[in-house]
Design a protein around this motif. Structure first.
Motif, PDB file in Angstrom:
ATOM      1  N   GLN A   1      12.294   9.038   0.141  1.00  0.00           N
ATOM      2  CA  GLN A   1      11.767   9.661   1.369  1.00  0.00           C
ATOM      3  C   GLN A   1      12.914  10.354   2.117  1.00  0.00           C
ATOM      4  O   GLN A   1      12.771  11.488   2.587  1.00  0.00           O
ATOM      5  CB  GLN A   1      11.105   8.615   2.263  1.00  0.00           C
ATOM      6  CG  GLN A   1      10.523   9.192   3.550  1.00  0.00           C
ATOM      7  CD  GLN A   1       9.293  10.066   3.325  1.00  0.00           C
ATOM      8  OE1 GLN A   1       8.408   9.688   2.583  1.00  0.00           O
ATOM      9  NE2 GLN A   1       9.247  11.222   3.971  1.00  0.00           N
TER      10      GLN A   1
ATOM     11  N   PRO B   1       6.901  11.249   7.959  1.00  0.00           N
ATOM     12  CA  PRO B   1       6.792  10.758   6.578  1.00  0.00           C
ATOM     13  C   PRO B   1       5.369  10.407   6.166  1.00  0.00           C
ATOM     14  O   PRO B   1       5.088  10.254   4.981  1.00  0.00           O
ATOM     15  CB  PRO B   1       7.668   9.495   6.588  1.00  0.00           C
ATOM     16  CG  PRO B   1       7.693   9.050   8.014  1.00  0.00           C
ATOM     17  CD  PRO B   1       7.564  10.296   8.847  1.00  0.00           C
TER      18      PRO B   1
ATOM     19  N   HIS C   1      14.259   3.590   2.013  1.00  0.00           N
ATOM     20  CA  HIS C   1      13.232   4.339   1.276  1.00  0.00           C
ATOM     21  C   HIS C   1      13.954   5.623   0.838  1.00  0.00           C
ATOM     22  O   HIS C   1      13.751   6.696   1.402  1.00  0.00           O
ATOM     23  CB  HIS C   1      12.061   4.624   2.223  1.00  0.00           C
ATOM     24  CG  HIS C   1      10.834   5.172   1.571  1.00  0.00           C
ATOM     25  ND1 HIS C   1      10.778   5.607   0.260  1.00  0.00           N
ATOM     26  CD2 HIS C   1       9.566   5.358   2.064  1.00  0.00           C
ATOM     27  CE1 HIS C   1       9.562   6.034  -0.006  1.00  0.00           C
ATOM     28  NE2 HIS C   1       8.813   5.895   1.064  1.00  0.00           N
TER      29      HIS C   1
ATOM     30  N   THR D   1       3.846   8.078  -1.833  1.00  0.00           N
ATOM     31  CA  THR D   1       4.943   7.707  -2.732  1.00  0.00           C
ATOM     32  C   THR D   1       4.411   7.361  -4.128  1.00  0.00           C
ATOM     33  O   THR D   1       4.969   7.785  -5.138  1.00  0.00           O
ATOM     34  CB  THR D   1       5.722   6.514  -2.140  1.00  0.00           C
ATOM     35  OG1 THR D   1       5.994   6.802  -0.768  1.00  0.00           O
ATOM     36  CG2 THR D   1       7.016   6.269  -2.877  1.00  0.00           C
TER      37      THR D   1
ATOM     38  N   SER E   1       0.832  -1.216   0.000  1.00  0.00           N
ATOM     39  CA  SER E   1       0.000   0.000   0.000  1.00  0.00           C
ATOM     40  C   SER E   1       0.861   1.258   0.000  1.00  0.00           C
ATOM     41  O   SER E   1       1.945   1.273   0.576  1.00  0.00           O
ATOM     42  CB  SER E   1      -0.874   0.042   1.258  1.00  0.00           C
ATOM     43  OG  SER E   1      -1.545  -1.167   1.408  1.00  0.00           O
ATOM     44  N   SER E   2       0.338   2.292  -0.613  1.00  0.00           N
ATOM     45  CA  SER E   2       1.025   3.582  -0.600  1.00  0.00           C
ATOM     46  C   SER E   2       0.045   4.654  -1.050  1.00  0.00           C
ATOM     47  O   SER E   2      -0.772   4.419  -1.947  1.00  0.00           O
ATOM     48  CB  SER E   2       2.215   3.556  -1.562  1.00  0.00           C
ATOM     49  OG  SER E   2       2.723   4.856  -1.755  1.00  0.00           O
ATOM     50  N   THR E   3       0.123   5.819  -0.427  1.00  0.00           N
ATOM     51  CA  THR E   3      -0.622   6.981  -0.921  1.00  0.00           C
ATOM     52  C   THR E   3       0.372   7.989  -1.483  1.00  0.00           C
ATOM     53  O   THR E   3       0.403   8.249  -2.685  1.00  0.00           O
ATOM     54  CB  THR E   3      -1.447   7.632   0.219  1.00  0.00           C
ATOM     55  OG1 THR E   3      -2.382   6.673   0.691  1.00  0.00           O
ATOM     56  CG2 THR E   3      -2.189   8.868  -0.264  1.00  0.00           C
TER      57      THR E   3
ATOM     58  N   ARG F   1       7.912  -0.744  -5.028  1.00  0.00           N
ATOM     59  CA  ARG F   1       7.715  -0.856  -3.571  1.00  0.00           C
ATOM     60  C   ARG F   1       7.331  -2.305  -3.292  1.00  0.00           C
ATOM     61  O   ARG F   1       6.447  -2.865  -3.944  1.00  0.00           O
ATOM     62  CB  ARG F   1       6.614   0.071  -3.076  1.00  0.00           C
ATOM     63  CG  ARG F   1       6.233  -0.297  -1.636  1.00  0.00           C
ATOM     64  CD  ARG F   1       5.384   0.702  -0.947  1.00  0.00           C
ATOM     65  NE  ARG F   1       6.144   1.914  -0.669  1.00  0.00           N
ATOM     66  CZ  ARG F   1       5.690   2.857   0.143  1.00  0.00           C
ATOM     67  NH1 ARG F   1       4.530   2.726   0.754  1.00  0.00           N
ATOM     68  NH2 ARG F   1       6.387   3.952   0.349  1.00  0.00           N
TER      69      ARG F   1
END
Ligand code: CP
Length: 306
Positions: free
Chosen positions: A139, A263, A136, A59, A55-57, A108
């Motif tokens: 980031q 982050p 990461h 990135t 899951s990612s929003t 990812r």
């Protein structure tokens, strides 16, 4: 000058000159993001695939925006709904996608080393968008960019990373990058969430927020991964908040305001109080904006010179 590697797998081993090149390149792209027309042509004709197995929003959207701003063709892959659910391996998935003639892969994945693995099976440039507990790098770069933008330099800056260091790829990338750039890095958290021998990386270790608050210019607060409580690494979220949650009352003990970073995603009122997250010294949303510029810089440097 160009980056030594064709890939960005982590910040460990990336030189000060290379980090400065990425940050300076991002500064010119950051300026483009404030223009009415935010598109430039350097990656015209290149195809980038975003391979997200986790899951990612921030990135995922940030990479996609960066790719489109640079005029690349973009394909998004999410493992849910793909043939991964039928048992296809990472190697087969990636090689089949590359057979469709792609130039760059952003990945990812929950497995540390997955981005490195792709460099051995694909010809494309590989960018690590977070691999398990390992690194990461974009980031770390956007955090460094945000600090440099705020303070003018990273040299001598005192940055403390608070929370679950053991399971944090964000902490690792920040530590490698910030130390290379001459910052003084400390970490603070319960003994169960800090690996032994961290001092050999050049960081100072604290187990009480009260001890580090007078010593820092900025806190980078890590998300407490809620599943860690089930594994017994801390007794309760309430207790974690009491000892390691940053609040306005606790940071008021500092002589001057402390910059607050996170982050994302935030567990409000667990690792960070809502008033600090939304307060005047928070740069959390600037981090997100700067993330697009950093990803544009990395895609540009790898896609046009490497
Ligand atoms: N900071 C970060 O990696 O956020 P996402 O998991 O939403 O991408």
């Amino acid at each position: 000058m160009k980056l030594k590697s064709r890939h960005l797998l982590g910040l460990d081993g990336v030189s000060k000159e290379e980090l400065t090149l990425i940050l300076d390149t991002a500064a010119s792209f950051r300026e483009i993001l404030d223009r009415p027309i935010k598109k430039v042509p350097p990656l015209q004709g290149k195809t980038v695939v975003n391979l997200f197995f986790e899951s990612s929003t921030r990135t995922r959207i940030s990479f996609e925006l960066a790719e489109r701003r640079l005029s690349a063709d973009v394909v998004n892959f999410a493992s849910s709904g793909s043939s991964v659910s039928k048992g296809e391996t990472l190697k087969d998935t990636a090689r089949n996608i590359e057979a469709m003639k792609i130039d760059m892969v952003v990945i990812r994945h929950s497995a540390p080393g997955s981005a490195h693995f792709l460099t051995r099976v694909l010809d494309a440039n590989i960018i690590n968008a977070g691999d398990g507990w390992h690194e990461h790098p974009t980031q770390g770069l956007l955090d460094m960019y945000t600090l440099r933008e705020k303070f003018g330099t990273l040299e001598g800056l005192r940055v403390c990373i608070v929370g679950d260091i053991t399971h944090s790829r964000v902490a690792r990338s920040n530590i490698f990058g910030l130390i290379t750039m001459g910052a003084h890095v400390s970490i603070c958290g319960p003994t169960t969430l800090i690996p032994r021998d961290m001092e050999h990386l050049g960081v100072k270790v604290y187990h009480r927020l009260e001890d580090v608050i007078p010593e820092v210019d900025a806190f980078n607060v890590l998300r407490i991964q809620l599943e860690r409580q089930a594994s017994g690494l801390f007794p309760s979220l309430r207790e974690y908040h009491r000892f390691f949650g940053l609040t306005k009352e606790k940071v008021a003990a500092a002589r001057k305001p402390i910059t607050i970073m996170h982050p994302g995603p935030i567990n409000r009122d667990v690792e960070l109080s809502a008033d600090l997250a939304d307060g005047e010294h928070s740069v959390i949303l600037q981090q997100v904006t700067n993330g697009v510029a950093i990803r544009m810089a990395v895609l540009y440097l790898l896609g046009t010179t490497n």
